[in-house]
Structure formats: structure tokens, C-alpha cells
Design a protein around this motif. Structure first.
Motif, short mmCIF file in Angstrom:
data_model
loop_
_atom_site.label_atom_id
_atom_site.label_comp_id
_atom_site.label_asym_id
_atom_site.label_seq_id
_atom_site.Cartn_x
_atom_site.Cartn_y
_atom_site.Cartn_z
N ILE A 281 5.29 2.11 -2.85
CA ILE A 281 5.58 3.34 -3.70
C ILE A 281 6.53 4.30 -3.02
O ILE A 281 7.50 4.69 -3.43
N ASN A 282 6.10 4.64 -1.90
CA ASN A 282 7.00 5.47 -0.72
C ASN A 282 8.23 4.96 -0.64
O ASN A 282 9.34 5.63 -0.66
N GLY A 283 8.30 3.62 -0.31
CA GLY A 283 9.43 3.02 -0.15
C GLY A 283 10.36 3.29 -1.28
O GLY A 283 11.66 3.18 -1.30
N GLY A 284 9.95 2.83 -2.50
CA GLY A 284 10.57 2.98 -3.83
C GLY A 284 10.98 4.25 -4.13
O GLY A 284 12.31 4.73 -4.40
N PHE B 266 14.15 1.69 2.20
CA PHE B 266 12.74 1.39 1.89
C PHE B 266 11.80 1.03 2.83
O PHE B 266 10.85 1.68 2.87
N ILE B 267 12.23 0.43 4.07
CA ILE B 267 11.86 0.10 5.18
C ILE B 267 11.10 1.47 5.83
O ILE B 267 10.07 1.65 6.41
N GLY B 268 12.35 2.39 5.94
CA GLY B 268 11.94 3.33 6.85
C GLY B 268 10.79 4.20 5.99
O GLY B 268 9.76 4.69 6.66
N ALA B 269 10.87 4.61 4.72
CA ALA B 269 9.81 5.28 3.98
C ALA B 269 8.46 4.49 4.04
O ALA B 269 7.35 5.14 4.14
N ALA B 270 8.76 3.07 4.01
CA ALA B 270 7.19 2.46 4.02
C ALA B 270 6.65 2.66 5.40
O ALA B 270 5.45 2.96 5.44
N LEU B 271 7.40 2.77 6.62
CA LEU B 271 6.87 3.04 7.62
C LEU B 271 6.13 4.19 7.82
O LEU B 271 5.20 4.67 8.35
N ALA B 272 7.03 5.34 7.17
CA ALA B 272 6.67 6.77 7.22
C ALA B 272 5.29 6.80 6.36
O ALA B 272 4.38 7.39 6.99
#
Lengths: 439, 348
Positions: B128-131, B251-257
Motif C-alpha cells: 500500500i505504502n509503495g503504491g 515503490f521499493i523505497g516506500a516499501a522499505l520505509a
């Protein structure tokens, strides 16, 4: 019998003065029946929004004081409410406007308020220019009346001459019936030493004026009374999220308790939460009124909430013997439990002292409508006013002689019960040798 | 002024050779040996404990720093909204946990199942966050890709305030509680109590960083990202879909965050709408310290910042922590402007 006859007038006067004392001390409540018109007293509080739960009971406390006083030297006392909340929160600018409105009302001779110290800062100069008497039932900010903390527990309160600036060349018009924040740290230090029997503590603060101040005062008193402050002193900033290094260092140095100066908003209760796993849940944790009776704090501390002790620079009337009759009377007049708070009882004294000063000023003015300056002078000379808080006198700064700090203890991890946090002790720094009383 | 600049340049040149390298690493090493190491022998247990706290804090910070460094590496944008994306991840995590009945203070005692629940919730939150971050890139950054660098920087600041504002409206000004599904208990080494929770947290961060590195080095999309970072136009000529690649980076940056947000919540229990602002600044600092655009550099920088803060809080006075962190940052950048492990940014 003749002797008795001779004594009789004296006895009558005595009885009358007793009755007067019972009437909130307004000397000569209904000695004159002639109707001389109205005198207005203001109540300046947040009366709407979130703080109305504090402001409304204070308004009722003052109304109760006026009701007890009845007619004063032929004048009818009318209580006029002013709301300083804007969008639900107290607003210094609105407070200033309210005081200007009060100054414009020629019948208004003084007011009770405000609730918040930052509102007082904008109000005092305007009221001082008009010689309008203010009596606050709730302001505990040190700098409103003093230039620094009490010299017995010195720390830099960061006042920078504020009290003088606010009053300019005017004589003092601002009084308060609660004491100041500089006694909060010392009260908890004494409580830790005398009641909890703790000899070693770790101390931290949020490094802001209030938080660092009460932590410094705590440290000074704790050391002076023979305790030891151990581990690194931690004045953290808003960037700090992990307090475990500090807590571990304190534990390592033998700390039996932790004291943190600050507020719930500056993470004090998170320090408590992070004690989990490093200290036992029974290890005491102390703080000031920034975390007292606060569900938010309990929520953050979670399972560690019990055994958090917090002080407040005001009395808990239930534990003041002289307050009983006032509490009973007040509850009869305002039976709704929401109307009864510690501040509502304190407010009856603020209102009573103001009415008492008005009564004295009427006498000084030959029974006529007094001038505002007369009321101010009479309020400044208040000596041994007998009310709910015991015997109140004002010093030259306008501070009360009753310097009671109350201490509360969270004993539940349920945020909803934060308001019922039990009282565990108090200390009156107005006494010659202050000690903690636990009953 | 010219002479000062010249002298500084010479100092830099002088310090960049082999001897320079010795001096550059020697000074902090001596400081470490003199100031820190003796404490190890005074009380090894306490030292170890502080070390674990520092590494744990660094691990969480690393997960945020990676997002900064990846985005900067590929489009040279300091994504100021990234710190708030981290908070948002934590908020979404708390929401999903509460939807499946896991709220703070209530122990469901799932036992071994906990691991799967955490991984499941984390995956959903990360998605969701990545999106959301991809959407932000599409709306606020992509249209400005060929505009002066200042324009997307300002929209990034704007997005940061928008996110903070929305989270404020959603949850209000108070700290919100996160459930804590990390295992309790600890084991003892040298009289130090090392929490299992710290170990789990460090392991989780490590796994994510390793997965990310593998992804970037071994997969086609990772290769595309590296190519785009190196030279966008050339990459496009080679048939790489630039937009898709950049979206994937966000997407990946936000997913890790988001993973960082959930772990942060587990470990420290509380956050509020503006937590990410400060934490994000430190993560950004970590990325620059390690060499912006450099994945391993960001992790190293975050680890260093976590350690400096923990040791200073444990042995010194907390108010010096920021002074120390940024003094070290200035030291590194003055003598190694590209950070500890070197920048990896688009070539001009």
C-alpha cells in the motif's frame, strides 16, 4: 447576671464575625440593607471547547463565592463570564480583548482568571494600566510574578524580567491562589526521599525551560537532602527517540528511580515506557504537572504506567481540612459531578478574596462605590483570608502564602482512569520546615 | 577567501592520497581508541548493551535512508516527503493490525503464528505504502522531471507538508500507540541483557537490505535501475522503460520505509504525524554520510548515526548527540565530499 448582660453585645459581635467568616470571610455580608446598585466581577476562562471542563467549574466556583457573600455593603455582586477560547482552545489575543471589554465596564472592579499562563501574559499589561485586579485560580508559571525560582531551590527559570515588563510602572494588580512551578521538583525530591525511601535516582529533561527547570530544582533538593543523582544527566532534544542508553546507564549506576522534567508532548511518558525490560515495573518514576492526570501519558507508558508519580502546583481540596464545608456547600449548589473539580474549590477562594477586597474598598471609600485602585490595594493587603485553602496572604509579588504541591500516582494502565489518579501526598512550601504529608 | 579555498583544496588533495587516507581514518580511530575503547574494559556488559541499542536504532534508520539514497541515485531528487512516507507506513501498519484485532496492550498470544502475521501485515503495508509513493511520484515529480531541479525539490517539500497535514487530520496531534509483536525476553552475554527484540529487529533490517542488494544486482529491473541511474538517455535508447523503472524505485523505497515504520512502532511503541520529519532528516544525513546513491553507504551511515547517539546518550550528555553527529558529517564531507563509500549518481 449583670456581668453576662455586660458581655452580651461583645458576644453578639463575636457571633456575627463568626458568621461572616463562614460566609467566605467577606466582612459584614449584610450589615446594610440599602440597595446601592451592582458591582460586577469578571470570570475570564476558556468556557467553550476542550478546556471548558476546567473553565466552567471555575466559573461556578466564583458564582458560588458570590452567592455565599450575598449583598456586600448594600451592593449586589454580579458575576460576568468572559470566554477566551477560540476554536476550542484558549487564545491570548481573545483574552486581551476580553480584558479590554472589562476595562470598558465601569461597574467591573476585578476578575478571576485566566486559566493559562500565556493568556495572563497578554492580559496583565492591559489590566495593570487600568488598575484592574486579577486573581488567577490556575496560573503556575514562575515568571508571571517572580524574576526567578525560589532561592531555596535555585535554577534559571528564564524569566528575563518578564514580571516587571508586564506591569511597567504600574503597581502590582495580579494575584494568584495557586503556587508556582518552581516547587514541583523539590516536592517530588522530598517525596522520593521521605516516602519512597529512594536514595539514588537518574534525572533527565526535555531541555526546555519548564522541563529543565523542574529537573534542576529536583536535583538541587534531592542532593541537598542527602540523596544521590547517578548516571549521566540526560537533557534530550526532540530528535531523541531511544532512551534506553540513558536508562541503562542510570540502572548501571544504581538508580532506584527516574525523574524526568517535561510534558507528555515532549515524550516524558515514552521514557517511562522504555524502562520496560531495564527496570522493574515497580520502580518509581517522577514528573511534573506536564504528565499529571493525563490519559495520553498513561496510554504511552502502557503497562509501565503504574508507579508513575506526578506533581501539580495546586492543592487537592479534599486533603485540606478547611475546605470541607466549602466542598459540601458547593456540591449542594452544583450537584452535577462534572461541575466539581479541584479548581472549582480553588476558584471559590479566588472569588472570595476578590469580593473581600471589594468590601474593604467600599469601607475605605465611605460606603460608596469603590475605585478600581482601591480594590487593587485591598487585594494586595489580603492577610490571613480564611477559605477553602486555609489561611491565604499575598506577598509583594502577588503570590500566595499557601504553597502547596500535590502529588498523584498512576495505579492503573487504563488511560480512561487517568483522571481518578489517586492523591498520595502534598507538601506546603509556605511552612517553615516543609515536609511531605501523605494523609 | 581565495587563499582559504585554495588551502582547503590542497588539504583535500593532500588528504586524498594514501597518506591522506591514513589521516582521514586515523583521526576517528584514535578518538575511538582513546574515548570509547577504555570503557569496554571498564564495564564490558554495559558497553555491549549500548552497542546493541545503537545497532538496533541504526538498523531502523537504515530502512529509511535506503529510500532517500535510491531516489537520489536515480533522479537526483532529495525526496523530502520520504520521512513522512515512513510515518505513513507506520500508521497504515497500525491500522491493518487493528483491523485483524491486534491492538496495543492486548496480548493475543499467537505463538509461532506471530511471525506469519507480522510478515503478512508487513507485506500488505509495504504494498500500500509503495503504491501511494508511486502515485506521489506520478502526480508531483514526474511532470517536473525536465524542469529546473528546484521545482521538484519544492513539490517534495510540499508533499511532505501535505502528508503531515493529512496524518494530523487522520490521527490528531497525539502520539499513537503501535502494537508490539516482537518477542520478549533476553539472553545474557558478559552481564549484558541483550533483548531478543533487538536481535529480531536487526535481523529483519539485514534481511531486507540483503534482499534489496540482490534485487538491484541480480534482477532485470534492478539492472534497469542501475542503468537509469547511470545515464537516463542511454538507458532509454537501450529500450528501458524509464517511467516504469523510476516508479519501481519509488515503490521499493516506500516499501522499505513502511517496513521501517512497523519495526519502529514495535521497538519504540509510539509515533505521531510529525515523527518522520526529524527521523527523515537523520536518515537523509545517513545517506549523505555514507555516499548518496550508494545502498551500502546508506546502511553504513545509518549504523554510524545510531551508534554515535547511543554511545553519547549512554556515556555522555544527550544534548551533545546532534553536535557530534553533524560534526562528524562535516568532517567526512570536507575531506570526502562523496561520503564514506562514494556517491553513485547519474553521470553528466
Amino acid at each position: 447576671m449583670t456581668r453576662l448582660k455586660g458581655l452580651r453585645p461583645v458576644a453578639v459581635v463575636f457571633a456575627a464575625s463568626l458568621a461572616a467568616a463562614a460566609c467566605g470571610g467577606s466582612s459584614g455580608g449584610s450589615s446594610s440593607t440599602a440597595d446601592k446598585g451592582e458591582i460586577h466581577i469578571g470570570v475570564e476562562m476558556p468556557l467553550s471547547g476542550t478546556e471548558s471542563t476546567q473553565g466552567q467549574p471555575i466559573l461556578k466556583g466564583v458564582q458560588y463565592a458570590a452567592q455565599r457573600a450575598g449583598k456586600v455593603k448594600g451592593f449586589t455582586i454580579k458575576v460576568i463570564p468572559f470566554d477566551d477560547a477560540v476554536n476550542g482552545v484558549h487564545d491570548p489575543q481573545k483574552g486581551a480583548q476580553n480584558v479590554q471589554a472589562m476595562v470598558g465596564d465601569t461597574k467591573l472592579l476585578g476578575f478571576v482568571g485566566p486559566l493559562n499562563s500565556n493568556v495572563a501574559k497578554t492580559e496583565i499589561p492591559i489590566a495593570a494600566d487600568a488598575n484592574l485586579t486579577m486573581i488567577s485560580p490556575a496560573n503556575t508559571g514562575v515568571c508571571l510574578t517572580k524574576d526567578n525560582a525560589d532561592s531555596r531551590f535555585p535554577y534559571d527559570a528564564g524569566c528575563g524580567g518578564l514580571a516587571k515588563q508586564l506591569r511597567k510602572s504600574n503597581p502590582n494588580n495580579y494575584f494568584r491562589v495557586v503556587t508556582t512551578d518552581d516547587y514541583q521538583g523539590p516536592a517530588m525530591a522530598d517525596y522520593f526521599l521521605q516516602v519512597l525511601k529512594i536514595q539514588k535516582v537518574g534525572v533527565a529533561s526535555d531541555n526546555q525551560t519548564y522541563g529543565k527547570g523542574i529537573a534542576d530544582a529536583f536535583t538541587a533538593e534531592f542532593k541537598a537532602k542527602g540523596g544521590q543523582v547517578v548516571g549521566p544527566r540526560n537533557d534530550y532534544d526532540q530528535n531523541t527517540t531511544d532512551f534506553k542508553p540513558f536508562l541503562t546507564a542510570a540502572k548501571n549506576a544504581g538508580a532506584q528511580g527516574i525523574y524526568v522534567g517535561g510534558t507528555t508532548g515532549t515524550k516524558v511518558c515514552q521514557v517511562r515506557a522504555q524502562m520496560n525490560g531495564i527496570f522493574d515495573a515497580t520502580t518509581p518514576f517522577g514528573g511534573g504537572d506536564g504528565i499529571v492526570q493525563d490519559g495520553e501519558c498513561v496510554g504511552q507508558a502502557g503497562a509501565m504506567a503504574p508507579n508513575v508519580f506526578a506533581s501539580i502546583a495546586a492543592v487537592d481540596p479534599v486533603h485540606v481540612p478547611s475546605a470541607k464545608s466549602v466542598i459540601d456547600g458547593y456540591k449542594k449548589a452544583y450537584p452535577d459531578p462534572a461541575d466539581y473539580t479541584a479548581y472549582s474549590i480553588v476558584a471559590t477562594d479566588a472569588g472570595g478574596i476578590l469580593i473581600n477586597a471589594i468590601s474593604k474598598a467600599i469601607d475605605d471609600n465611605g460606603g460608596n462605590m469603590p475605585k478600581r485602585d482601591g480594590v487593587r490595594k485591598a487585594a494586595a493587603s489580603t492577610k490571613n483570608y480564611q477559605g477553602a485553602l486555609g489561611s491565604t496572604s499575598f506577598d509583594a509579588n502577588g503570590d500566595t502564602s499557601v504553597k502547596i504541591i500535590s502529588i498523584y500516582k498512576y495505579d492503573s494502565a487504563d488511560p480512561k482512569k487517568a483522571n481518578d489518579e489517586p492523591w498520595v501526598g502534598q507538601e506546603n512550601f509556605g511552612e517553615d520546615k516543609p515536609t511531605v504529608k501523605t494523609s | 577567501m581565495a587563499t582559504v579555498a585554495g588551502a582547503l583544496k590542497q588539504t583535500r588533495l593532500g588528504i586524498s592520497g594514501r597518506v591522506g587516507g591514513w589521516i582521514f581514518y586515523g583521526v576517528p580511530l584514535v578518538a575511538f581508541l582513546v574515548l570509547i575503547l577504555p570503557r569496554l574494559f571498564l564495564n564490558p556488559g554495559f558497553f555491549l548493551q549500548i552497542l546493541v541499542f545503537g545497532v538496533t536504532d541504526g538498523a531502523v534508520l537504515a530502512l529509511i535512508a535506503l529510500g532517500y539514497t535510491m531516489v537520489y541515485g536515480i533522479i537526483e531528487l532529495i525526496n523530502f516527503a520520504h520521512g513522512d512516507i515512513f510515518t505513513l507506513g507506520g500508521f497504515i501498519g497500525v491500522l491493518i493490525f487493528s483491523l485483524i484485532g491486534i491492538v496495543p496492550g492486548k496480548d493475543l498470544n499467537l505463538g509461532f503464528l506471530t511471525l506469519f502475521v507480522v510478515i503478512g501485515v508487513m507485506a500488505v503495508t509495504m504494498a500500500i505504502n509503495g503504491g501511494i509513493n508511486v502515485l506521489i511520484e506520478r502526480v508531483a515529480y514526474r511532470p517536473l522531471r525536465h524542469q529546473p531541479r528546484l521545482a521538484p525539490l519544492i513539490t517534495a517539500v510540499g508533499m511532505s507538508f501535505i502528508l503531515e497535514g493529512l496524518m494530523f487530520i487522520w490521527k490528531g496531534p497525539n502520539f499513537i500507540q503501535s502494537p508490539d509483536l516482537l518477542p520478549g525476553g533476553h539472553f545474557t552475554v558478559l552481564a549484558a541483557n541483550v533483548d531478543y527484540r533487538s536481535i529480531v529487529l536487526i535481523a529483519a533490517a539485514l534481511v531486507l537490505v540483503v534482499l534489496l542488494t540482490l534485487f538491484i544486482e541480480r534482477t532485470k529491473l534492478g539492472k534497469a535501475m542501475r542503468a537509469t541511474a547511470q545515464d537516463r538517455d542511454a538507458a532509454q535508447l537501450m529500450g528501458i522503460d524509464i517511467n516504469r523503472t523510476i516508479s519501481a524505485t519509488f515503490f521499493i523505497g516506500a516499501a522499505l520505509a513502511a517496513a521501517g515504520g512497523i519495526l519502529y512502532g514495535f521497538y519504540l511503541h509510539n509515533f505521531r504525524f510529525d515523527t518522520g520529519f526529524i527521523t527523515g532528516l537523520f536518515a537523509f544525513t545517513a545517506a549523505v554520510l555514507g555516499g548518496i546513491g550508494n545502498i551500502r553507504g546508506a546502511a553504513l551511515g545509518a549504523l554510524l548515526i545510531g551508534l554515535i547517539r547511543a554511545f553519547n546518550d549512554g556515556y555522555g550528555r544527550s544534548e551533545w548527540s546532534d553536535v557530534l553527529i553533524f560534526a562528524i558529517l562535516v568532517y567526512v564531507l570536507v575531506f570526502r565530499p562523496t561520503g564514506l563509500l562514494g556517491m553513485q549518481v547519474p553521470e553528466k
